[in-house]
Design an enzyme around this catalytic site. Structure first.
Site, PDB file in Angstrom:
ATOM      1  N   TYR A 160      23.990-103.214  80.319  1.00 29.79           N
ATOM      2  CA  TYR A 160      24.565-102.095  79.116  1.00 29.79           C
ATOM      3  C   TYR A 160      25.745-102.584  79.342  1.00 29.79           C
ATOM      4  CZ  TYR A 160      26.153 -97.771  77.631  1.00 29.79           C
ATOM      5  OH  TYR A 160      27.685 -96.886  76.464  1.00 29.79           O
TER       6      TYR A 160
HETATM    7  N1  NAD Z   1      27.613 -91.146  76.379  1.00 24.78           N
HETATM    8  C1  NAD Z   1      28.976 -91.484  76.801  1.00 24.78           C
HETATM    9  O1  NAD Z   1      29.228 -91.611  77.823  1.00 24.78           O
HETATM   10  C2  NAD Z   1      29.535 -93.014  75.863  1.00 24.78           C
HETATM   11  C3  NAD Z   1      30.039 -94.260  76.141  1.00 24.78           C
HETATM   12  C4  NAD Z   1      30.015 -94.882  75.474  1.00 24.78           C
HETATM   13  C5  NAD Z   1      29.682 -95.204  74.240  1.00 24.78           C
HETATM   14  N2  NAD Z   1      28.362 -94.242  74.305  1.00 24.78           N
HETATM   15  C6  NAD Z   1      27.605 -94.487  72.831  1.00 24.78           C
HETATM   16  O2  NAD Z   1      27.482 -93.979  71.731  1.00 24.78           O
HETATM   17  C7  NAD Z   1      26.124 -94.328  71.187  1.00 24.78           C
HETATM   18  C8  NAD Z   1      25.634 -92.764  71.590  1.00 24.78           C
HETATM   19  O3  NAD Z   1      24.919 -92.513  72.553  1.00 24.78           O
HETATM   20  P1  NAD Z   1      25.567 -90.810  73.002  1.00 24.78           P
HETATM   21  O4  NAD Z   1      26.239 -90.547  74.207  1.00 24.78           O
HETATM   22  O5  NAD Z   1      25.805 -89.868  71.528  1.00 24.78           O
HETATM   23  O6  NAD Z   1      24.061 -89.934  73.495  1.00 24.78           O
HETATM   24  P2  NAD Z   1      22.539 -90.085  72.793  1.00 24.78           P
HETATM   25  O7  NAD Z   1      21.403 -90.143  73.621  1.00 24.78           O
HETATM   26  O8  NAD Z   1      22.792 -88.433  73.044  1.00 24.78           O
HETATM   27  O9  NAD Z   1      22.252 -90.522  71.560  1.00 24.78           O
HETATM   28  C9  NAD Z   1      21.570 -91.775  71.926  1.00 24.78           C
HETATM   29  C10 NAD Z   1      21.120 -91.593  69.612  1.00 24.78           C
HETATM   30  O10 NAD Z   1      20.367 -93.195  70.028  1.00 24.78           O
HETATM   31  C11 NAD Z   1      18.877 -92.774  69.377  1.00 24.78           C
HETATM   32  N3  NAD Z   1      18.474 -93.657  69.394  1.00 24.78           N
HETATM   33  C12 NAD Z   1      18.192 -94.657  71.311  1.00 24.78           C
HETATM   34  N4  NAD Z   1      17.404 -95.337  70.731  1.00 24.78           N
HETATM   35  C13 NAD Z   1      17.593 -95.733  69.672  1.00 24.78           C
HETATM   36  C14 NAD Z   1      16.755 -96.751  68.746  1.00 24.78           C
HETATM   37  N5  NAD Z   1      15.846 -97.951  69.186  1.00 24.78           N
HETATM   38  N6  NAD Z   1      16.081 -96.221  67.031  1.00 24.78           N
HETATM   39  C15 NAD Z   1      17.163 -95.098  67.010  1.00 24.78           C
HETATM   40  N7  NAD Z   1      17.424 -94.297  67.788  1.00 24.78           N
HETATM   41  C16 NAD Z   1      18.042 -94.014  68.993  1.00 24.78           C
HETATM   42  C17 NAD Z   1      18.624 -91.100  70.316  1.00 24.78           C
HETATM   43  O11 NAD Z   1      17.602 -90.762  69.946  1.00 24.78           O
HETATM   44  C18 NAD Z   1      20.064 -90.888  70.179  1.00 24.78           C
HETATM   45  O12 NAD Z   1      19.956 -89.952  68.643  1.00 24.78           O
HETATM   46  C19 NAD Z   1      25.051 -95.057  72.302  1.00 24.78           C
HETATM   47  O13 NAD Z   1      25.864 -96.490  71.085  1.00 24.78           O
HETATM   48  C20 NAD Z   1      25.717 -95.004  73.068  1.00 24.78           C
HETATM   49  O14 NAD Z   1      25.733 -96.318  74.135  1.00 24.78           O
HETATM   50  C21 NAD Z   1      28.106 -93.080  74.570  1.00 24.78           C
END
Ligand code: NAD
Length: 256
Positions: A160
């Protein structure tokens, strides 16, 4: 309520991974600020419900189902946007998956492959088609969703962390390459945010939530909307002289 005088009024924006968490929050914030939003993710029911919600609030939205790890789906999303709404002005490449909190030497190759496919190849795929579309109309603004893991190390999350450092690298490279052609490319680097990824992560690792709070100067996790607001600002003209940055939105986590 959708705002036709909002800071994204008249903009056509694509949001990936919009079915939940930060992506769904971004769809709402972008639409509230007047953008027409095209949503792509893999879960049709959630996308359809969100489009209905945005339209009911007076916004313009459409969705398509797709997997950003597949170049043809990224191309289809951009083509769909341009065919339906005439152009692409802004994109939030947000889709991503988390790790499984396993020490690096015990982690399976399939975990590495899955994370790299979505988090790095997914951004690579989207970026290139978005840039092509934006070059055709004279420019635009792109925001990639990295993570604090794109700026510093997080234990037991090596793939990651590597994937998010790569997202920051792609962001900086694209920003340098297209600044002269009217395209700005930035990243947000969220700290721990309350979404499906973290709910699952905290459920599997008792005590982790308190640990994260303790490691964050503001003493809490983020709401998805707090990340979405930063992405919307970076996609708007309000950040017109900002390009190539990975902006921490992390309650001070990286500043210690
Ligand atoms: N939640 C956290 O603490 C956090 C921290 C830093 C970065 N992020 C980043 O934020 C982004 C969103 O994550 P989140 O926290 O909202 O989680 P989440 O799981 O709620 O959302 C992720 C979204 O991406 C979609 N997705 C995943 N793989 C996919 C693919 N191959 N094609 C199309 N859609 C896909 C999922 O269906 C979902 O809609 C990610 O890139 C994650 O790495 C999250």
């Amino acid at each position: 309520m959708n705002d036709n005088s909002g800071f994204l009024a008249g903009r056509i924006a694509l949001v990936t991974g919009a079915s939940s968490g930060i992506g769904a929050a971004a769809a709402r914030v972008f639409a509230r600020e007047g953008a027409t939003v095209v949503l792509i993710a893999r879960r049709e029911e959630k996308l359809a419900a969100l489009v209905e919600e945005i339209q009911a609030a007076g916004g313009r939205a459409a969705y398509l189902v797709g997997d950003v790890a597949k170049p043809q789906d990224a191309e289809r999303a951009v083509d769909f946007t341009v065919e339906r709404f005439g152009r692409l002005d802004a994109a939030f490449n947000n889709a991503g998956i988390g790790g499984d909190q396993t020490p690096m030497h015990l982690m399976g190759d399939e975990v590495y492959d899955a994370i790299m496919d979505t988090n790095v190849r997914g951004v690579w795929n989207c970026l290139r088609y978005e840039i092509r579309a934006m070059l055709a109309t004279g420019g635009g603004a792109i925001v990639n969703n990295a993570s604090v893991g794109g700026l510093v190390a997080i234990p037991a999350a090596a793939p990651y962390v590597a994937s998010k450092h790569a997202v920051v690298g792609l962001t900086r490279a694209a920003a340098a390459e297209y600044a002269g052609q009217g395209i700005r490319v930035n990243a947000v680097a969220p700290g721990t945010t309350r979404s499906e990824i973290t709910v699952d992560w905290f459920a599997r690792n008792p005590g982790l939530e308190d640990l994260v709070h303790g490691m964050t100067p503001q003493g809490r996790t983020a709401a998805p909307e707090e990340i979405a607001e930063a992405a919307a600002w970076l996609c708007s003209d309000r950040s017109s002289f900002v390009t190539g940055v990975a902006m921490p939105v992390d309650g001070g986590f990286c500043n210690q």
